[in-house]
Design a protein around this motif. Sequence first.
Motif, PDB file in Angstrom:
ATOM      1  N   LEU A  24       0.817  -1.216   0.000  1.00  0.00           N
ATOM      2  CA  LEU A  24       0.000   0.000   0.000  1.00  0.00           C
ATOM      3  C   LEU A  24       0.848   1.261   0.000  1.00  0.00           C
ATOM      4  N   HIS A  25       2.134   1.129   0.287  1.00  0.00           N
ATOM      5  CA  HIS A  25       3.013   2.290   0.367  1.00  0.00           C
ATOM      6  C   HIS A  25       3.907   2.431  -0.860  1.00  0.00           C
ATOM      7  N   HIS A  26       3.656   1.619  -1.890  1.00  0.00           N
ATOM      8  CA  HIS A  26       4.497   1.687  -3.085  1.00  0.00           C
ATOM      9  C   HIS A  26       4.331   3.049  -3.760  1.00  0.00           C
ATOM     10  N   ALA A  27       5.456   3.695  -4.023  1.00  0.00           N
ATOM     11  CA  ALA A  27       5.426   5.009  -4.674  1.00  0.00           C
ATOM     12  C   ALA A  27       5.222   4.831  -6.169  1.00  0.00           C
ATOM     13  N   ARG A  28       4.192   5.457  -6.704  1.00  0.00           N
ATOM     14  CA  ARG A  28       3.914   5.344  -8.133  1.00  0.00           C
ATOM     15  C   ARG A  28       4.973   6.089  -8.934  1.00  0.00           C
ATOM     16  N   LEU A  29       5.234   5.561 -10.110  1.00  0.00           N
ATOM     17  CA  LEU A  29       6.206   6.183 -10.999  1.00  0.00           C
ATOM     18  C   LEU A  29       5.646   7.513 -11.504  1.00  0.00           C
ATOM     19  N   ALA A  30       6.465   8.539 -11.457  1.00  0.00           N
ATOM     20  CA  ALA A  30       6.031   9.836 -11.974  1.00  0.00           C
ATOM     21  C   ALA A  30       5.799   9.744 -13.470  1.00  0.00           C
ATOM     22  N   PRO A  31       4.721  10.361 -13.994  1.00  0.00           N
ATOM     23  CA  PRO A  31       4.475  10.305 -15.441  1.00  0.00           C
ATOM     24  C   PRO A  31       5.592  10.979 -16.212  1.00  0.00           C
ATOM     25  N   LEU A  32       5.766  10.549 -17.446  1.00  0.00           N
ATOM     26  CA  LEU A  32       6.835  11.099 -18.283  1.00  0.00           C
ATOM     27  C   LEU A  32       6.644  12.584 -18.554  1.00  0.00           C
ATOM     28  N   VAL A  33       5.387  13.035 -18.576  1.00  0.00           N
ATOM     29  CA  VAL A  33       5.086  14.440 -18.853  1.00  0.00           C
ATOM     30  C   VAL A  33       4.267  14.995 -17.695  1.00  0.00           C
ATOM     31  N   PRO A  34       4.712  16.081 -17.035  1.00  0.00           N
ATOM     32  CA  PRO A  34       3.928  16.654 -15.933  1.00  0.00           C
ATOM     33  C   PRO A  34       2.605  17.219 -16.438  1.00  0.00           C
ATOM     34  N   ARG A  35       1.619  17.345 -15.547  1.00  0.00           N
ATOM     35  CA  ARG A  35       0.270  17.704 -15.975  1.00  0.00           C
ATOM     36  C   ARG A  35       0.215  19.062 -16.667  1.00  0.00           C
ATOM     37  N   GLU A  36       1.026  20.017 -16.233  1.00  0.00           N
ATOM     38  CA  GLU A  36       0.963  21.338 -16.840  1.00  0.00           C
ATOM     39  C   GLU A  36       1.441  21.344 -18.292  1.00  0.00           C
ATOM     40  N   LEU A  37       2.143  20.271 -18.704  1.00  0.00           N
ATOM     41  CA  LEU A  37       2.599  20.176 -20.094  1.00  0.00           C
ATOM     42  C   LEU A  37       1.785  19.163 -20.896  1.00  0.00           C
ATOM     43  N   ARG A  38       0.695  18.666 -20.308  1.00  0.00           N
ATOM     44  CA  ARG A  38      -0.220  17.773 -21.027  1.00  0.00           C
ATOM     45  C   ARG A  38      -1.444  18.596 -21.436  1.00  0.00           C
ATOM     46  N   LEU A  39      -1.545  18.894 -22.712  1.00  0.00           N
ATOM     47  CA  LEU A  39      -2.596  19.770 -23.207  1.00  0.00           C
ATOM     48  C   LEU A  39      -3.546  19.002 -24.130  1.00  0.00           C
ATOM     49  N   GLU A  40      -4.728  19.587 -24.373  1.00  0.00           N
ATOM     50  CA  GLU A  40      -5.779  18.895 -25.105  1.00  0.00           C
ATOM     51  C   GLU A  40      -6.151  19.635 -26.382  1.00  0.00           C
ATOM     52  N   ALA A  41      -6.631  18.874 -27.351  1.00  0.00           N
ATOM     53  CA  ALA A  41      -7.200  19.426 -28.582  1.00  0.00           C
ATOM     54  C   ALA A  41      -8.521  18.722 -28.853  1.00  0.00           C
ATOM     55  N   ARG A  42      -9.528  19.496 -29.234  1.00  0.00           N
ATOM     56  CA  ARG A  42     -10.820  18.908 -29.563  1.00  0.00           C
ATOM     57  C   ARG A  42     -10.733  18.231 -30.928  1.00  0.00           C
ATOM     58  N   GLU A  43     -10.951  16.948 -30.941  1.00  0.00           N
ATOM     59  CA  GLU A  43     -10.971  16.124 -32.147  1.00  0.00           C
ATOM     60  C   GLU A  43     -11.425  14.743 -31.731  1.00  0.00           C
ATOM     61  N   ARG A  44     -11.892  13.954 -32.676  1.00  0.00           N
ATOM     62  CA  ARG A  44     -12.234  12.573 -32.338  1.00  0.00           C
ATOM     63  C   ARG A  44     -12.295  11.719 -33.597  1.00  0.00           C
ATOM     64  N   VAL A  45     -11.547  10.639 -33.564  1.00  0.00           N
ATOM     65  CA  VAL A  45     -11.612   9.588 -34.581  1.00  0.00           C
ATOM     66  C   VAL A  45     -12.243   8.369 -33.928  1.00  0.00           C
ATOM     67  N   GLY A  46     -13.143   7.716 -34.611  1.00  0.00           N
ATOM     68  CA  GLY A  46     -13.781   6.528 -34.064  1.00  0.00           C
ATOM     69  C   GLY A  46     -12.906   5.302 -34.195  1.00  0.00           C
ATOM     70  N   PRO A  47     -13.279   4.206 -33.535  1.00  0.00           N
ATOM     71  CA  PRO A  47     -12.440   2.995 -33.564  1.00  0.00           C
ATOM     72  C   PRO A  47     -12.303   2.367 -34.941  1.00  0.00           C
ATOM     73  N   GLY A  48     -13.226   2.696 -35.852  1.00  0.00           N
ATOM     74  CA  GLY A  48     -13.119   2.173 -37.205  1.00  0.00           C
ATOM     75  C   GLY A  48     -12.394   3.099 -38.151  1.00  0.00           C
ATOM     76  N   GLY A  49     -11.875   4.234 -37.638  1.00  0.00           N
ATOM     77  CA  GLY A  49     -11.161   5.189 -38.467  1.00  0.00           C
ATOM     78  C   GLY A  49     -12.030   6.307 -38.998  1.00  0.00           C
ATOM     79  N   GLU A  50     -13.321   6.331 -38.612  1.00  0.00           N
ATOM     80  CA  GLU A  50     -14.216   7.370 -39.087  1.00  0.00           C
ATOM     81  C   GLU A  50     -13.998   8.661 -38.284  1.00  0.00           C
ATOM     82  N   THR A  51     -14.158   9.809 -38.946  1.00  0.00           N
ATOM     83  CA  THR A  51     -14.011  11.094 -38.267  1.00  0.00           C
ATOM     84  C   THR A  51     -15.309  11.427 -37.544  1.00  0.00           C
TER      85      THR A  51
END
Length: 671
Positions: free
Chosen positions: A102-129
């Motif tokens: 229960l005390h295992h320290a999780r590995l820090a993510p490769l990219v900190p949250r302030e450098l993880r940004l989002e863009a609105r877009e979506r492709v479906g699982p079959g490749g459809e836009t």
Amino acid sequence: MGIDVGGTFTDAALLDGGSRLRIAKVRTTPHDLGTGFVDALDELSRGTGIPPGALDYLAHGSTVATNAAVQGRLARVGLLTTAGFRDVLEIGTQQRPSLYDLHHARLAPLVPRELRLEARERVGPGGETVEPLRREDVERAGRAFAAAQVEAVAVAFLFSFADGSHEREAREILERRLPGIPVAVSSEVAAELREYPRTSTTALNAALLPLVGGYVERLAAVLAERGVAAPLHLMRSNGGVAVAEEASRLPVGLIASGPAAGVIGAAELGRLAGLSDVLTFDMGGTTADVSLAPGGRPALRFRGEAAGHPVSLPQIDVLSVGAGGGSIARVDRFGSLRVGPASAGAEPGPACYGLGGEEATVTDAHVVLGTLDPSHFLGGRLALDRRAARQAVERRVAKPLGLGVEEAAAAVLRIADATMVQALRVISIARGHDPRRAGLVAFGGAGPMHACTIAEELGIPRVVVPRYPGVASALGLLLSDVRHDLARTWVRPLARVRPRELEAAIAPLERHARELLADAGFDGARGRIEIDLDVRYRGQAYELTVPLRTRPAGAEALRAVEHAFHAAHRRAYGHDRPVDETEIVTVRVQATGKVRVRPEVWSADGTSRRPRPGRASTRGRYTVHERDDVRAPVAGPAIVEQDDSTILVPQGWRLRPGSAGNAILERRGRP
């Protein structure tokens, strides 16, 4: 020439125009790995009188990507992902290395949250836009990345493995906004399902791009100064080499570079010794690396990790444990003897090196017990300090345990052996293979000293030691082909797959693979294309990879794929379910250009100096032989010495000369 950078030593091997093999071994330079590479190049050039400008082919196995991942020396990376999936790297999976801690320290993510940004877009699982890419979101992210002074950018959109057009569009925008900053997109790095491994692989690749690119540029400049016109090839984790410029675009594929080369060389030398199934055992200064080559062909895995971060790329299935010659022995606070995973490395090295090291190591234990001759190490180029070795073993192990020095040294070796035996059990028995039906190819500077003890524990009947075990990974570079692996997720029930649909899915991958081979100088006659399919029972979480042997893929070929999957499942898990529905998950294409020189052509007098007539000496209960003098079988207990390694032949074992300079060790009588 092949040059492999290891944790303690950098090894080089050169095959000249007369098929004479020459080797060199120099100290690794951890502060700048390129310095060790150049030292090995110059050392071998001086020793042979062959100038670097005369090289026709140059291959390099490097730990630069591995060290950067392990030590966290990575570039500052920005991540652009689909809106709502910013925290994929943070969430990860439910898997934990220690399930009930229960005390295992999780590995820090490769990219900190302030450098993880989002863009609105979506492709479906079959490749459809589902939703077009909002270019203004990418522009906004580019401005934020510029303000944060990122050194690389990763783009990982949802379902981009089905259609990567949104990622490519985002890359064009970011490259205009961030000139000179490399951008990695997941549809080109790892075009496979499962968001977390794909995003992690892409982010790690981006984090390595500036470092590996700079390393390759510096090496290219040094090679140009020395007049080397041959293109530099880098060893990849998949067991093949690629031109450095191409390989440096996918640096995450270099993570297991050195161990992969060793497995390739060991599997080939095991084939020459008549082994069908091969277990490889590479014990160097920092780790012991073990692998399996059923049928003489190294096993691949398609999911691995680097410093705890998942990597979804093909790599030779190598298991590494902290049991090398430099592994540190210590007594913990509970009074138990531990060996590794910490290592004395190249600087300062084991206590016996006399370079300031004070910790007791596996190498020190061998010096104490007399299996290593202090005056013969590396052909006498590095004199070992027996007194320092005894003092370290006495202070760190013997006194805390209340043992004599020799008894403590023997205990260190037994603990190290137990760690390596367990690793070999995992790589063989846990994969559904019986080690008693295989042969063990032992290499690395320390491998031949432990091989027979380990083989006896596992019931392995035969051990093969290459002519130059201490530089086997460098030799493996000379035996490796140019190779590219491409993949695309393509989920379809196998029973309902139409052959034309499958061929249409394979075609773009195959076309790209042939282009890569052509760029490397291989035409259709010299290049080989192989197709594999990842298959699973419907509802399973993971797949098994089986070959598609017939092209074009007809109904009979698909039935053969299904039968091969059932057999692979039975071998891996002990059962199969032919009544259950199976499905294809991923299509894989392997492109191979044959460049290697077969070891059968190495001339005998080129792989060693001329044998010198002489008699064996004795050291304690051992007879001691120079390997160049061994022309007839040698019965244990015996020690066979050479410049780059030492072979220990225990009581009840016998060593005899074999083909291509191999030494064959066999147990006399039942184990």
